[in-house]
Design a protein around this motif. Sequence first.
Motif, short mmCIF file in Angstrom:
data_model
loop_
_atom_site.label_atom_id
_atom_site.label_comp_id
_atom_site.label_asym_id
_atom_site.label_seq_id
_atom_site.Cartn_x
_atom_site.Cartn_y
_atom_site.Cartn_z
N UNK A 187 0.82 -1.20 0.00
CA UNK A 187 0.00 0.00 0.00
C UNK A 187 0.86 1.26 0.00
N UNK A 188 2.00 1.16 0.68
CA UNK A 188 2.87 2.34 0.77
C UNK A 188 3.81 2.49 -0.42
N UNK A 189 3.93 1.45 -1.24
CA UNK A 189 4.85 1.51 -2.38
C UNK A 189 4.13 1.05 -3.64
N UNK A 190 3.59 2.01 -4.34
CA UNK A 190 2.78 1.63 -5.49
C UNK A 190 3.60 0.92 -6.57
N UNK A 191 4.87 1.32 -6.73
CA UNK A 191 5.71 0.68 -7.76
C UNK A 191 5.91 -0.80 -7.45
N UNK A 192 6.04 -1.12 -6.17
CA UNK A 192 6.19 -2.53 -5.79
C UNK A 192 4.90 -3.28 -6.12
N UNK A 193 3.78 -2.66 -5.77
CA UNK A 193 2.50 -3.31 -5.99
C UNK A 193 2.29 -3.60 -7.47
N UNK A 194 2.69 -2.63 -8.31
CA UNK A 194 2.54 -2.81 -9.76
C UNK A 194 3.34 -4.01 -10.24
N UNK A 195 4.55 -4.12 -9.70
CA UNK A 195 5.44 -5.20 -10.17
C UNK A 195 4.91 -6.57 -9.77
N UNK A 196 4.23 -6.64 -8.64
CA UNK A 196 3.73 -7.94 -8.17
C UNK A 196 2.28 -8.18 -8.57
N UNK A 197 1.79 -7.36 -9.53
CA UNK A 197 0.42 -7.53 -9.98
C UNK A 197 0.39 -7.97 -11.43
N UNK A 198 -0.75 -8.52 -11.83
CA UNK A 198 -0.96 -8.84 -13.24
C UNK A 198 -1.46 -7.59 -13.94
N UNK A 199 -1.59 -7.67 -15.25
CA UNK A 199 -2.09 -6.52 -15.99
C UNK A 199 -3.52 -6.16 -15.56
N UNK A 200 -4.25 -7.15 -15.01
CA UNK A 200 -5.60 -6.86 -14.54
C UNK A 200 -5.60 -6.22 -13.15
N UNK A 201 -4.41 -6.02 -12.60
CA UNK A 201 -4.33 -5.36 -11.31
C UNK A 201 -4.52 -6.29 -10.13
#
Lengths: 316, 527
Positions: B135-149
């Motif tokens: 939650x505090x690091x959006x770039x990390x979250x993006x990397x560990x997510x699929x294209x569907x979020x």
Amino acid sequence: MYELRARNVLPNKKHKASILKDLRRDVWIYVLAAVVLAYYILFHYLPMYGAVIAFKEYDVAKGIMGSPWVGLKNFKDFFNDYYFVRLLRNTLLLSVYNLLWSFPATILFALLLNEIRQEKFKKVVQTVTYLPHFISTIVVCGMLIDFLADDGLITQIVKLFGGEGKYYLNYPQYFRTIYVSSGIWQSIGWGSIIYLAALSGIDTELYEAATIDGAGRLRQTWHITLTGLLPTIVTLLILEIGKLMNLGYEKIILLYNGNTYETADVISTYVYRLGLGASRRYSYTTAIGLFNSLINLILLVSANKISKRLTDNSLW
Amino acid sequence: MKRIICLVLALCMLCMAGCTNQEKQKEAGSTNQKLTYWVGMNSSQLTTISNYAELPMYQKLSEETGVEVEFMHPPTGQEAEQYNLLIASGDYPDMIERGWSTDAGGPGKAVADGIVLPLDDAIKNYAPNYQELLENNHELKKAFSTDDGQIFAFGGITVMPKLNPGGYFIRKDWLEKLGMEAPKSIEDWEAYFEGCKTQLGIETPFSTDSYRMNYAKLFSESFGIGSKYYIDAAGEVKYAPMQPEFKEYLTLMNSWFEKGYLDKGIFSNDANMVESKILNSMTGSFYGFIGSTFGKLLAAAPDEQFQLMAVESPSLKSGEAAQLYVTKPYGFDASADMTYSLTNTTAFSTKNKDLEKSAKFMDYLYTEEGRKLKNFGVQDVSYTMVGDKPTYTEEISNNAEGRSMNEMIGKYCRATYPNPGFGDDPYYIEQYYKYPQQLEAVDIFAANLDHAVAFDMPPVTPLAEEVTEMSTLQATIDTYQEEMFAKFIMGTESLDNFDKYVATLKSMNIDRILEIYKNAMQRYEAR
């Protein structure tokens, strides 16, 4: 009526009995054969079913059955590949050169060995020439890279004879020579074993008779030794021709680089780069493998036919 | 005949018995509710342990979380094939740790295929620490997510993003002999090379191996471009080998090759040959890594005169700031104190038996204690606290049997290779880099990180149907590019043909690949 029936049954029974007798007598031979048969069925025939993925777009998650059919798309892709012609040319040329040089070299070497009368010397020569066969390809290639560097052993020797000192593995025009000649060095001793075995089967009386008839060494070699070897030579040659498209990629991958792709890049190395890259294209590479096998089969059958007609020797 | 039938039957019975035995074992396995965890083990760890169940780190982790885990290891080096077999078998373990992002179609496809479970709910409910971190690091979250979020995995976090592990190294003693300062620009390098050749009689002032020549950012970053595909400062996907700057770069490399500055064997060297050239004082500089190359060479130094130092990436013109191509992904600013690693991330399979337990097990790694556990092992077993600094025991840092630190750390925890949890902890780096020169190198390579003009591509995922198309195009392009690269530098192809070369690349449809990447980038940014 009774007689007739008896006549009908009797030979049958006899026949059955003889099969049973045969089985009982050679039971262990049959068991041995069954193991081999099972091996071929399990590991060579059943997996052939997997070759259907050449006509599909294989996806691991969907499995072989579930992947969609694409017909000949993978084959078409390969034939339309920018490098298709070059790959095919390189594969065939490298294979044919290899065959042209190393096949006769092995025979010649066996003949020479056969002429040596001093047993001890012969044994030493044999052992020394077998050795390279036991050195792993990666070590051989490491040695070649070192020896062919601009200060390497072979380069120094070339320089002695007035050649240039350079990294020979960086120039496409030398690649085939390096590949073929190092291949000869690797396989000549080992390859000659089978000929030596065949040579020992030739009746010595033939040589004696030839000597009495006044035939010299060369004549004897030509008329007796080579003629005696012919079936072996032809069989091996047909087998070699059947492998023409299956050029081993290990050695090439270890020796080539961007500079030498022009002559060194063959189908199997291209498949290697493609199939083991980030996206593993199983279907495409299977299609290429299937294409290779098909060419090999055609070559094998035709070589066999030609040989049957010309020399009466054939695999089947 | 009877005997044969008997024999065949006996064989069949044996097979069946074997099968049913296995079935029974499986059933037994599921009743005691141990979670299964599939993970490849690296070869250096195999020298000390045979299963992660033996690893003190995991024993402690099970103890702390109360979650029992059974590890399944594919043979080292065959992870990719074994994973495919695993999927084909349909019998998925509860947790699978591997590099999901490099798959065709990416992790999104694994989710769509029903292999991997989206983790958003599980993380929200059972993994508070990981949840907070993302939650505090959006770039990390993006990397560990699929294209569907959807979040698909527990990922690796690199704590020291200023770590730029690769760079140039030079013979310090030769530099001093020549009376020069550490080179800062291309011009300085040329002066050094010339000095090596004329004053010291060194035949090959610079050397590297063929792989690094092709794939590393070797001097090309000075021209403001990356290597192969990269993201430029404006956030656009570019292919370095067709940039106009690449021609200038090739021109320089070609002139260096002709002048004999570069090793003539640069396209056929392997890493060992380069190392032996360095140790035998045949070459005066090279490209390498702080840990593997530099550390190894410092340990093998033949005498006291032999001194190596790291030098920063050179600027194109003297007095200007150097431009850098950083492996730090686009989207992070220089001050960010962590980045992601997708080399090994843990996903839960759709057949996961107990989401709560699995999530709890993984979440512990993202706590302060979990971070210590992963990087240093168990307190008083593999490390002691010296002040607030966890310090490896003597057994690890200075092994009596002469085992490397890498091997010894691997006996207790998983600090040396990227995997879920926090990695590259500064305290670990400090101890792992044994030589002061290595720590200096860290600072030197990090010097110009704010001048980064080119970045690694983030873990974008092209669509599954684009992947086949791409790989065919890519194989052709790679072959052509590698071939021409070598020819341009060796001078067997004139640089006047550079435009023709670019045209050929275009005819091979490089633009289509760039387009696919561009779209994938957009989907990534939208995560």
